[in-house]
Scaffold this active site. Structure first.
Site, PDB file in Angstrom:
ATOM      1  N   ASP A   1       0.873  -1.168   0.000  1.00  0.00           N
ATOM      2  CA  ASP A   1       0.000   0.000   0.000  1.00  0.00           C
ATOM      3  C   ASP A   1       0.918   1.229   0.000  1.00  0.00           C
ATOM      4  O   ASP A   1       2.130   1.118   0.220  1.00  0.00           O
ATOM      5  CB  ASP A   1      -0.957   0.000   1.195  1.00  0.00           C
ATOM      6  CG  ASP A   1      -2.177   0.902   0.937  1.00  0.00           C
ATOM      7  OD1 ASP A   1      -2.089   1.794   0.066  1.00  0.00           O
ATOM      8  OD2 ASP A   1      -3.214   0.717   1.613  1.00  0.00           O
TER       9      ASP A   1
HETATM   10  C1  BGC Z   1      -5.064   3.230  -0.040  1.00  0.00           C
HETATM   11  C2  BGC Z   1      -5.095   2.246  -1.190  1.00  0.00           C
HETATM   12  C3  BGC Z   1      -4.917   2.981  -2.490  1.00  0.00           C
HETATM   13  C4  BGC Z   1      -3.611   3.754  -2.451  1.00  0.00           C
HETATM   14  C5  BGC Z   1      -3.301   4.510  -3.722  1.00  0.00           C
HETATM   15  C6  BGC Z   1      -3.858   4.136  -0.095  1.00  0.00           C
HETATM   16  O1  BGC Z   1      -3.992   5.167   0.814  1.00  0.00           O
HETATM   17  O2  BGC Z   1      -5.114   2.544   1.178  1.00  0.00           O
HETATM   18  O3  BGC Z   1      -6.307   1.534  -1.183  1.00  0.00           O
HETATM   19  O4  BGC Z   1      -4.961   2.091  -3.574  1.00  0.00           O
HETATM   20  O5  BGC Z   1      -3.669   4.683  -1.379  1.00  0.00           O
HETATM   21  O6  BGC Z   1      -4.132   5.606  -3.867  1.00  0.00           O
END
Ligand code: BGC
Length: 839
Positions: free
Chosen positions: A334
């Site tokens: 993530d």
């Molecule tokens: C989220 C993810 C997301 C990523 C990219 C993170 O803060 O938890 O689900 O895909 O950001 O935007």
């Protein structure tokens, strides 16, 4: 840096990611000994001078050591057995079926892709391989995540979200995950996935950052609406079909967030402490189904699991995902969830967006990873494996064949060169409207209140009935609440191309019927609402409840909801209207359960329509259900309690003051309905509940045993029948013999009403008490459309896996001792037929 940490290693425990309360199985772990004299030089010639370290952000030491001899490039089986186990290319998945009996075998497609990847990489240097694993850094490319090009490899674009192409125009805003789960309809799940996949591909996105499949353990959980509800089986089937659809559309899917990211508060600093059985049976199951759908990528989450960061968690990444499940794609972090260069050893393959923190200009991978390899801390074979997995996934989706280049800029809508405004919407709005209606759950309908039949007039109440004051994209990442709620907030969103409000949907129909429509969108002037409701034929009150991701706080709600009460004075508005109108219909747009006790039994509240999170056609979907254009068939994907305290797991908002917030999953297997059943708590509306404008009856139950298509594994099947646990090996939890249809339950359903409708028969297993399972556990569902007076035959098949429990001591799937029985019915508490399974 490592040398500075060495003295600490003797006094701090190694945290290996294994559950505190469960053995790690057959594996043995030998901690690597780091010698001070051979510490790597961590000055990063390419990206940073910041040290990589084995420490988490706050200094907690996590040494990830692979606990078993992991083979690169695993291929669990290359032995397809059509028709049950056909060799499958992700662009050509098996046809969708409401009783799936085919287990697709993606191993041959992976094997071909691996060969191509190895060829492509044959002349890659270490640095080039490392570049394939390292994002270019926050906002340094066109997409929210980017892998740079190298030689013949054009690089990769990774883009949110699970419900549409984020930060792009000319793209559809689909219903949220929770809505498609509420349909309990595999064909709609697949169709939504396919339409999404086509849109991502059309925009030149290689990797879509969805679906999201966390479990809804906490009713207030901020991102629950992105996912598929509070039951692992329903979530697993939703994930499975969504992934098959997405990848059929040509985009790589990402199963996220692995794992136990169940609340937004403290998501980067909490340790979810979960026992091994609960992990396998509840939280990991949707990821297992994702692997079975051939998913290309898995995203590890921000939180810690049993004391180890998810992206640094050998137990979860190497042991469960790559070994037990035989996952052959790649693990991406993530955004900024990577905490160490050594996470590569724990199973992390790609760091996103690449820098340690946004714009920090350094990376745990990049030059640091190169140094770790050069200095002998991480093997070359591991980096080969990481890069090969990433490039193989690209070949696996045939993205080397005429794949569109990225044609939008997620970070700059004024970029006239890259924003080519490619229209990828096709006629997907029709599917959006259909899923919006099919996922709507009718909870109450008295005195024939619904469907509406050319009422003299209607008056609509509540801001949720109308458009937002400044349009559908008034708030960045939908981080606000105004007008019809058709999406939550955060990275799981997309811009609306347009948004049909209930007012628009209803007025269009009223024009045909000659009905008058009045409205009052002021949520707070209840005196006015009472006056306006008086004497009108139908009063429809729209209420809502919103939530999202932690980086935006809306009305004091930091991602997670502060409570389960309707927003915008909703309960008072309903009561004020119901006080003056004896045909008050309540429509609810909510991200999850609400406590509806203040008004649910009010005699003047004649109907309740749980409309959910419907996307850009929300108002049309609602009108379709209110007028009976769509006969409601949706079922609740979670329990609606009478009291927040009735749920077994509660949101943690108090910081304990220690380094990490501890969240103990002490309820174990007993989340949502499993707990209500066990503790004998009457919910307001149970999991799986939903009414129709017609009625159904069930009869003619039969159960039969199906022949095995996996003759090679007859010994395992016999051992399972004798109560032995499945052996653990690469791909052992996704093996054909465990997942092939083994038992078939048949029965009939009759439409006993006067209009055509769709029923969702559900199958719940009742394990013998020795198993320690909840009283009822969902293990099958289907959907059937039936005309009045007609009877349809239904089949629901069960696999050996469906009947098994996870044996922590044996580390395998086992049939519990004693008689397994089951019920078939219309909800988790409305059983119509009961039987036993002989196995
Ligand atoms: C989220 C993810 C997301 C990523 C990219 C993170 O803060 O938890 O689900 O895909 O950001 O935007």
């Amino acid at each position: 840096m490592l040398s500075k940490l060495l003295p600490l290693l003797s006094i701090l425990p190694f945290v290996l990611g294994a559950p505190a309360s469960a053995p790690t199985g057959t594996s043995t772990t030998t901690p690597t000994v780091f010698s001070a004299s051979s510490s790597p030089t961590l000055t990063n010639s390419t990206t940073s001078s910041a040290p990589a370290s084995t420490s988490g952000a706050s200094g907690f030491i996590t040494i990830p050591l692979s606990s078993y001899p992991f083979t690169p490039y695993p291929t669990p089986t290359l032995n397809p057995r059509p028709p049950v186990f056909p060799a499958t290319d992700p662009l050509n998945p098996p046809d969708v079926s409401c009783d799936p009996q085919v287990v697709p075998d993606f191993a041959p497609a992976w094997a071909t892709a691996y060969e191509k990847a190895k060829n492509l990489m044959s002349d890659y240097t270490l640095e080039e391989k490392v570049n394939i694993t390292t994002g270019v850094g926050w906002a340094n490319g066109l997409c929210v995540g980017n892998i740079p090009s190298n030689k013949n490899f054009p690089g990769l674009c990774l883009e949110d979200s699970p419900l549409g192409v984020r930060f792009a125009d000319f793209a559809t805003a689909f219903p949220a995950g929770i809505q498609v789960a509420s349909t309990w309809n595999r064909a709609l799940m697949r169709a939504r996935g396919l339409a999404l996949g086509q849109e991502f591909k059309g925009k030149g996105v290689n990797i879509a950052l969805g679906p999201m499949m966390n479990m809804g353990r906490i009713a207030q959980g901020g991102r629950n609406w992105e996912g598929f509800g509070a039951d692992p089986f329903l979530t697993g089937e939703s994930a499975y079909e969504t992934i098959l659809g997405l990848q059929q559309g040509g985009v790589q899917a990402t199963a996220k967030h692995f794992i136990n990211n169940e609340q937004e508060h403290f998501r980067t600093s909490e340790s979810s402490n979960v026992d091994d059985r609960t992990q396998h049976e509840i939280y990991a199951h949707p990821f297992l189904r994702s692997v079975m759908a051939g998913v290309s990528s898995v995203m590890c989450s921000y939180n810690l699991i049993n004391g180890s960061y998810a992206c640094n968690n050998d137990k979860m990444l190497n042991d469960i995902l790559k070994r037990e499940y035989g996952f052959q794609g790649f693990v991406q972090s993530d955004w900024s969830a990577t905490m160490s260069t050594l996470s590569a050893v724990a199973g992390l393959d790609m760091t996103m967006p690449g820098d340690i923190t946004f714009d920090s200009g350094d990376s745990y991978f990049g030059g640091n990873l190169t140094d770790y390899v050069n200095d002998g801390y991480i093997s070359m074979a591991r980096v080969d494996d990481m890069a090969t997995r990433i490039i193989a996934a690209w070949y696996y989706l045939h993205q080397d064949e005429n794949f569109p280049t990225t044609n939008f800029n997620a970070f700059n809508s004024n970029d006239e060169v890259n924003n080519q405004h490619v229209n990828v919407q096709s006629d997907h709005y029709k599917l959006v409207r259909q899923i919006g209606a099919a996922g709507t759950v009718l909870l109450k309908n008295e005195n024939g209140a619904l469907p509406l039949n050319k009422p003299r007039n209607l008056v609509l109440f509540g801001s949720d009935a109308g458009p937002g004051k400044s349009g559908p994209n008034e708030f960045s990442d939908q981080g606000g609440s105004d007008g019809i709620l058709a999406m939550g907030w955060g990275s799981g969103t997309a811009d609306f191309p347009y948004l049909i409000s209930p007012l628009e949907g209803i007025q269009e129909r009223a024009r045909q019927d000659g009905s008058s429509v009045f409205w009052d969108f002021d949520d707070w002037n209840t005196a006015l609402a009472s006056n306006m409701a008086f004497g009108q034929a139908v009063a429809v009150v729209f209420i809502d409840s919103d939530s999202g991701e932690d980086y935006i706080t809306v009305d004091g709600n930091q991602g997670d909801r502060n409570n389960l009460t309707a927003w915008h004075n909703g309960d008072n508005l309903v009561l004020a209207v119901a006080a003056q109108n004896n045909n008050t219909i309540v429509v609810v747009n909510s991200v999850g359960p609400l406590i509806v006790e203040p008004w649910i039994e009010h005699p003047n509240v004649t109907a309740v329509v749980w409309a959910g999170i419907q996307g850009q056609e929300a108002g049309n979907s609602i009108a379709d259900v209110l007028y009976g254009v769509y006969n409601p068939s949706g079922k609740l994907p979670y329990t609606i309690a009478k009291d927040l305290a009735d749920y077994s797991a509660q949101l943690v908002t108090e910081d304990s003051g220690s380094e990490f917030v501890t969240i103990d999953y002490t309820e174990g297997l007993f989340i949502d309905y499993r707990h209500f059943d066990q503790a004998n708590i009457t919910p307001r509306f149970e999991f799986g509940f939903g009414l129709s404008y017609t009625t159904f009856s069930y009869s003619d139950l039969d159960v039969s045993t199906l022949p095995s298509s996996d003759s090679d594994e007859q010994n395992l099947i016999t051992a399972w029948g004798n109560g032995q646990a499945s052996p653990i090996a690469e791909g052992s939890s996704t093996a054909l013999w465990l997942h092939e249809p083994a038992f078939q339950v048949t029965f009939t359903v009759t439409n006993t009403g006067s209009i055509a409708g769709t029923e969702i028969p559900q199958l719940y297993i009742h394990y013998p008490s020795s198993a320690g399972e909840p009283p009822s556990v969902l293990k099958g569902f289907t959907n059937v459309e039936i005309t009045p007076g007609e009877t349809e035959p239904i089949s629901i098949t069960l696999s050996r896996y469906d009947l098994s429990i996870w044996d922590v001591l044996a580390q395998g799937w086992r049939k519990p001792d004693g008689q397994i029985s089951f019920s078939v019915g219309a909800s988790s508490r409305d059983f119509k037929l009961q039987g036993d399974i002989s196995c």
